[in-house]
Scaffold this motif. Structure first.
Motif, PDB file in Angstrom:
ATOM      1  N   CYS A  20       0.973  -1.320   0.150  1.00  0.00           N
ATOM      2  CA  CYS A  20       0.049  -0.191  -0.089  1.00  0.00           C
ATOM      3  C   CYS A  20       0.835   1.098  -0.062  1.00  0.00           C
ATOM      4  O   CYS A  20       1.904   1.407   0.780  1.00  0.00           O
ATOM      5  CB  CYS A  20      -0.763  -0.065   1.124  1.00  0.00           C
ATOM      6  N   SER A  21       0.445   2.206  -0.756  1.00  0.00           N
ATOM      7  CA  SER A  21       1.495   3.350  -1.038  1.00  0.00           C
ATOM      8  C   SER A  21       1.269   4.188   0.172  1.00  0.00           C
ATOM      9  O   SER A  21       1.768   5.149   0.616  1.00  0.00           O
ATOM     10  CB  SER A  21       0.905   4.064  -2.341  1.00  0.00           C
ATOM     11  N   ALA A  22       0.121   4.170   1.013  1.00  0.00           N
ATOM     12  CA  ALA A  22      -0.419   5.183   1.810  1.00  0.00           C
ATOM     13  C   ALA A  22       0.316   4.626   3.290  1.00  0.00           C
ATOM     14  O   ALA A  22       0.852   5.215   3.979  1.00  0.00           O
ATOM     15  CB  ALA A  22      -1.932   5.384   1.950  1.00  0.00           C
ATOM     16  N   CYS A  23       0.294   3.527   3.509  1.00  0.00           N
ATOM     17  CA  CYS A  23       0.887   2.781   4.972  1.00  0.00           C
ATOM     18  C   CYS A  23       1.930   1.874   4.966  1.00  0.00           C
ATOM     19  O   CYS A  23       2.438   1.619   5.850  1.00  0.00           O
ATOM     20  CB  CYS A  23      -0.486   2.319   5.608  1.00  0.00           C
ATOM     21  N   HIS A  34      -8.206  -3.121  -2.360  1.00  0.00           N
ATOM     22  CA  HIS A  34      -8.236  -2.104  -1.272  1.00  0.00           C
ATOM     23  C   HIS A  34      -7.188  -2.583  -0.155  1.00  0.00           C
ATOM     24  O   HIS A  34      -6.676  -3.709   0.112  1.00  0.00           O
ATOM     25  CB  HIS A  34      -9.655  -1.914  -0.537  1.00  0.00           C
ATOM     26  N   CYS A  35      -6.660  -1.583   0.676  1.00  0.00           N
ATOM     27  CA  CYS A  35      -5.676  -1.860   1.631  1.00  0.00           C
ATOM     28  C   CYS A  35      -6.325  -2.791   2.798  1.00  0.00           C
ATOM     29  O   CYS A  35      -7.464  -2.373   3.251  1.00  0.00           O
ATOM     30  CB  CYS A  35      -5.137  -0.562   2.168  1.00  0.00           C
ATOM     31  N   ARG A  36      -6.077  -3.671   3.157  1.00  0.00           N
ATOM     32  CA  ARG A  36      -6.506  -4.483   4.365  1.00  0.00           C
ATOM     33  C   ARG A  36      -6.211  -4.137   5.704  1.00  0.00           C
ATOM     34  O   ARG A  36      -6.577  -4.421   6.846  1.00  0.00           O
ATOM     35  CB  ARG A  36      -6.072  -6.050   4.215  1.00  0.00           C
ATOM     36  N   CYS A  40      -5.738   2.232   7.844  1.00  0.00           N
ATOM     37  CA  CYS A  40      -5.103   2.957   6.656  1.00  0.00           C
ATOM     38  C   CYS A  40      -6.279   3.756   5.879  1.00  0.00           C
ATOM     39  O   CYS A  40      -7.097   3.088   5.787  1.00  0.00           O
ATOM     40  CB  CYS A  40      -4.510   1.972   5.832  1.00  0.00           C
ATOM     41  N   PRO A  41      -6.053   5.026   5.361  1.00  0.00           N
ATOM     42  CA  PRO A  41      -7.060   5.605   4.552  1.00  0.00           C
ATOM     43  C   PRO A  41      -7.388   5.019   3.216  1.00  0.00           C
ATOM     44  O   PRO A  41      -8.196   5.383   2.470  1.00  0.00           O
ATOM     45  CB  PRO A  41      -6.455   7.090   4.861  1.00  0.00           C
ATOM     46  N   GLY A  42      -6.142   4.369   2.958  1.00  0.00           N
ATOM     47  CA  GLY A  42      -6.298   3.621   1.569  1.00  0.00           C
ATOM     48  C   GLY A  42      -5.188   4.394   0.555  1.00  0.00           C
ATOM     49  O   GLY A  42      -5.055   5.559   0.707  1.00  0.00           O
ATOM     50  N   GLY A  43      -4.829   3.526  -0.211  1.00  0.00           N
ATOM     51  CA  GLY A  43      -3.623   3.954  -1.136  1.00  0.00           C
ATOM     52  C   GLY A  43      -3.549   3.242  -2.248  1.00  0.00           C
ATOM     53  O   GLY A  43      -4.266   1.955  -2.264  1.00  0.00           O
ATOM     54  N   GLU A  44      -2.746   3.464  -3.131  1.00  0.00           N
ATOM     55  CA  GLU A  44      -2.468   2.744  -4.493  1.00  0.00           C
ATOM     56  C   GLU A  44      -1.785   1.228  -3.990  1.00  0.00           C
ATOM     57  O   GLU A  44      -0.964   1.293  -3.280  1.00  0.00           O
ATOM     58  CB  GLU A  44      -1.869   3.380  -5.388  1.00  0.00           C
ATOM     59  N   LEU A  45      -2.241   0.340  -4.565  1.00  0.00           N
ATOM     60  CA  LEU A  45      -1.565  -0.938  -4.348  1.00  0.00           C
ATOM     61  C   LEU A  45      -0.861  -1.347  -5.371  1.00  0.00           C
ATOM     62  O   LEU A  45      -1.082  -1.478  -6.432  1.00  0.00           O
ATOM     63  CB  LEU A  45      -2.487  -2.010  -4.037  1.00  0.00           C
TER      64      LEU A  45
END
Length: 141
Positions: A20-23, A34-36, A40-45
């Protein structure tokens, strides 16, 4: 073979996960929607090749024929295989897999180094189903 879970052969063989690019959480099997991570607010995988080596976190032997999606012919003989949970330190995850043929629980210890190698899950006259196996480092079979 499960598409997108591994690639390459020989020394280039790698398990493929996503990060995940966010976390920076890493997932295997890969996650593509989606980020599991619940925090995490979610980012690009993004697809990432996982470390080839790790340390035995736990292990056991399987005394049953694996269920679906593994392809097995109930008419053929089947031999138990050691199952190894391997900690990949850089990714901070544990990945489960079979040992290479010939390695049993008697050959394993928690903390020993193992490496991922290509393996054959099943084969018939028309098809070979590929997978990954864990092999103690220094073992060439």
């Amino acid at each position: 073979m499960v598409a997108g879970w591994f690639a390459g052969d020989g020394n280039d063989f790698r398990l493929l996960g996503t990060r995940c690019s966010a976390c920076a959480s890493v997932f295997f099997p890969r996650e593509d929607t989606h980020c599991r991570n619940p925090g995490c607010p979610g980012g690009e995988l993004v697809e990432v090749a996982l470390s080839r080596r790790g340390r035995v976190w736990s292990y056991t032997d399987s005394r049953y024929r694996p269920p679906s999606p593994y392809a097995t012919d109930p008419e053929l003989s089947w031999e138990p295989r050691a199952l190894i949970a391997v900690e990949l330190a850089a990714e901070r995850i544990v990945v489960l897999g079979q040992s290479v043929p010939g390695v049993t629980v008697a050959d394993l210890t928690v903390g020993m180094e193992v490496e991922v190698v290509p393996g054959v899950l099943n084969e018939d006259a028309e098809k070979i189903w590929t997978t990954w196996h864990w092999r103690p480092t220094g073992v060439t079979a």
